[in-house]
Design an enzyme around this catalytic site. Structure first.
Site, mmCIF file in Angstrom:
data_model
loop_
_atom_site.group_PDB
_atom_site.id
_atom_site.type_symbol
_atom_site.label_atom_id
_atom_site.label_comp_id
_atom_site.label_asym_id
_atom_site.label_seq_id
_atom_site.Cartn_x
_atom_site.Cartn_y
_atom_site.Cartn_z
ATOM 1 N N LYS A 266 43.679 -2.336 -32.559
ATOM 2 C CA LYS A 266 42.604 -3.051 -31.873
ATOM 3 C C LYS A 266 41.386 -2.142 -31.777
ATOM 4 O O LYS A 266 41.260 -1.322 -30.869
ATOM 5 C CB LYS A 266 43.057 -3.497 -30.482
ATOM 6 C CG LYS A 266 42.116 -4.524 -29.843
ATOM 7 C CD LYS A 266 42.074 -5.797 -30.642
ATOM 8 C CE LYS A 266 41.136 -6.817 -30.055
ATOM 9 N NZ LYS A 266 41.000 -8.006 -30.909
ATOM 10 N N SER B 64 41.060 -12.538 -33.620
ATOM 11 C CA SER B 64 41.212 -12.274 -32.195
ATOM 12 C C SER B 64 41.168 -13.598 -31.428
ATOM 13 O O SER B 64 42.031 -14.449 -31.604
ATOM 14 C CB SER B 64 40.135 -11.291 -31.738
ATOM 15 O OG SER B 64 40.577 -10.526 -30.652
#
Length: 594
Positions: free
Chosen positions: A192, A389
């Site tokens: 991430k 996402s």
């Protein structure tokens, strides 16, 4: 008496200002209306016309679904990708349209968008009509699109910026350190990378690995498509990029990247010759905007069954703002409820082009998607340039997911960032803070007091919980276990090709395929589409900004964007941090792929 006069003067001044504003709006509206009527008259397509695509504006998914200038008196549409493809398909069988002229000098489009347009141009060429591409300078994105033409022409002193793809990120940690800003960052997923610019000076090993893999994957598609169109072996193309043969016009011609060096007037002459017109006859170039206006879709209202196509493009934010080109959950939820309550709508297609954003907003949108499915109607997702996402979050429970080969998707992860400003205020401005609390968490979350270890653990626990929930949702949607999803999640980004291989998407294909899949699943033979959201033009958007209680700074952003141009994304990255509410699921905000 003085107060009375003061209030009287203020009231009169307000009235005068209101009259001035209304006069300006009314005058602009009347000019726009008159010009629109004139434009519609001019939009008549004559014989021996050439359709012109010059890409002066970014290409939204849905027509007019982006910020538009309020001072554009011509009142023309900014044609979206879906309608642009429709117009090209219409032109293919239009006897008045003899060919297409591409001028890509100002090309602004993502890789998947360009891929969709390339396919449309290749299909157009099967009619036997020509496609000529011209530019003073070809960026790589522009050249990728132009390579679908049967003739590529370049200004004699221009160049083709053909040198391979590279991803560039901006990192702000050193700047923040100099300002004594402490960024407290919490995230789930070792890939991430959205928080890395605020906690690192360069890419992590994990981020470098994923970026290398998806950039190489996109480059493979880029080279393969150009090779097929230009009939140049892939190894030769890679060598041309490695040696940067496009840097000079003569080298670009010699290497077969272009077919001819010419000025634009010579391009016009070549198209006249191709059509069979003499040199003195004026070439009738018809803009894509005028052509779409003249050949607008006809709706067969006798067909009662409908498929709703919902365009979800831009970052995902909380609220009800009407700002174009952004996904606000309040607005989307309202549209989805309207769809769910319409018995004539038998299926829904979500066209997703989003880097993600607010987890809460994504959750609210996903809830409505689930309710539509519970009502017995299929939901199909079509992915554009980005569906990552939060963009994947809102897609994960669809009945089927289609992506373009060079879509960027995945990035299943969560993060939260809170700047601590106590040292900044003290060391830079001489301002200190103190407090009185009724409990040990009373000032928890304020930017002027650092977190205790216990408070930090609480936030991280919240991030981990949301990530676990994200995994479960994807697992349910994709028919896998959370453990299987975790293996390909952890914030990692994938191309559409890779996502098909790992099961995050079902197949490769565009919006047309998604609509066909929705019709098949709903058992529809005859249907018409209805599109959401409803869009507004420039002046309407501008007025809405002044009355936007959800985002009172939207007017400032409009002018900042015009002033900063290509540097606006850096400003926007910090503005987004300021607006963040709760945890986020998004891609990095400052990211350049060239």
């Amino acid at each position: 008496m003085p107060n009375f006069l003061k209030y009287l003067f203020a009231s009169c001044l307000g009235t005068v200002l209101a009259i001035i504003v209304l006069f300006f709006i009314g005058s602009t509206w009347l000019v726009g209306l008159a010009t629109k009527l004139t434009d519609e008259k001019k939009a008549h397509i004559g014989a021996n016309s050439v359709l012109k695509l010059d890409f002066k504006n970014p290409i939204p998914e849905r027509t007019n679904n982006l910020e538009m200038s309020p001072f554009e008196t011509k009142n023309k549409d900014i044609v979206g990708l879906t309608d642009m493809v429709y117009a090209i398909e219409k032109a293919k069988n239009d006897p008045d349209i003899k060919g297409i002229y591409l001028n890509t000098s100002m090309m602004q489009a993502g890789k998947a968008t360009s891929s969709v347009l390339r396919k449309s141009l290749e299909d157009f060429r099967t009619s036997g009509k020509f496609v000529y591409a011209y530019s003073n300078y070809y960026s790589q994105s522009a050249y990728y699109l132009a390579s679908a033409a049967d003739s590529i022409l370049l200004n004699p002193i221009g160049l083709v910026d053909f040198r391979g793809l590279g991803a560039t990120y901006s990192y702000f940690k050193n700047m923040l350190d100099r300002l004594d800003v402490q960024m407290r960052i919490f995230y789930a997923g070792k890939f991430k990378s959205a928080t890395e610019p605020f906690r690192m000076e360069k890419m992590s090993d994990e981020n470098r690995l994923q970026v290398r893999q998806y950039v190489n994957g996109m480059y493979d598609i880029f080279i393969s498509d150009i090779s097929k169109s230009r009939k140049i072996p892939e190894t030769d193309l890679r060598n041309l990029a490695e040696t940067y043969q496009g840097r000079d016009a003569d080298l670009a011609l010699k290497s077969r990247l272009v077919d001819r060096l010419a000025y634009e007037d010579e391009v016009f002459s070549a198209m006249k010759s191709r059509i069979g017109l003499d040199e003195k006859t004026k070439l009738n170039l018809v803009s894509i905007e005028d052509y779409f206006s003249a050949k607008h879709r006809d709706l067969d209202l006798n067909i009662k069954d409908k498929i709703a196509v919902v365009y979800l493009e831009g970052q995902i934010s909380d609220g009800n703002s009407g700002q174009a080109g952004e996904i606000f959950d309040g607005k989307v939820v309202k549209d989805l409820r309207k769809i769910r309550e319409d018995d004539k709508i038998k299926a829904v297609v979500l066209r997703v082009n989003s880097p993600g954003g607010s987890v809460m907003a994504s959750e609210n949108i996903l809830r409505e998607v689930e309710l539509i499915k519970k009502s017995g109607r299929p939901v199909i997702v079509s992915m554009g340039d980005l569906a990552a996402s939060g963009g994947y979050y809102i897609s994960c429970k669809a009945d089927s997911i289609f992506a373009e080969p060079n879509t960027i998707t995945g990035s299943i992860g969560v993060f939260g960032m809170i700047p601590i400003l106590d040292k900044t205020m003290k060391n830079k401005l001489g301002i200190t803070y103190d407090s009185v609390r009724t409990g040990k968490y009373s000032t928890f979350g304020t930017p002027f007091f650092d977190f205790s270890p216990e408070e930090g653990q609480m936030i991280q626990a919240g991030v981990d919980k949301i990530y676990a929930d994200f995994l479960k949702k994807v697992a349910v949607g994709r028919g896998k276990t959370p453990e299987q999803i975790h293996e390909i999640a952890q914030g990692r980004v994938w191309t559409g090709v890779a996502a098909k291989a790992n099961g995050l998407v079902d197949d490769l294909g565009g919006l047309d395929r998604a609509i066909s899949a929705a019709a098949k699943k709903a058992g529809l033979e005859k249907y018409r589409t209805t599109e959401f959201p409803k869009t507004k033009k420039g002046l309407e958007q501008f007025i809405e900004k002044f009355t936007d209680e959800e985002d009172p700074e939207s007017v400032n952003s409009y002018f900042m964007k015009r002033e900063l141009g290509e540097y606006f994304p850096v400003f926007e990255a910090f503005k987004i941090i300021k607006k963040m509410q709760g945890l986020q699921a998004r891609l990095p905000d400052v990211f350049i792929l060239n």
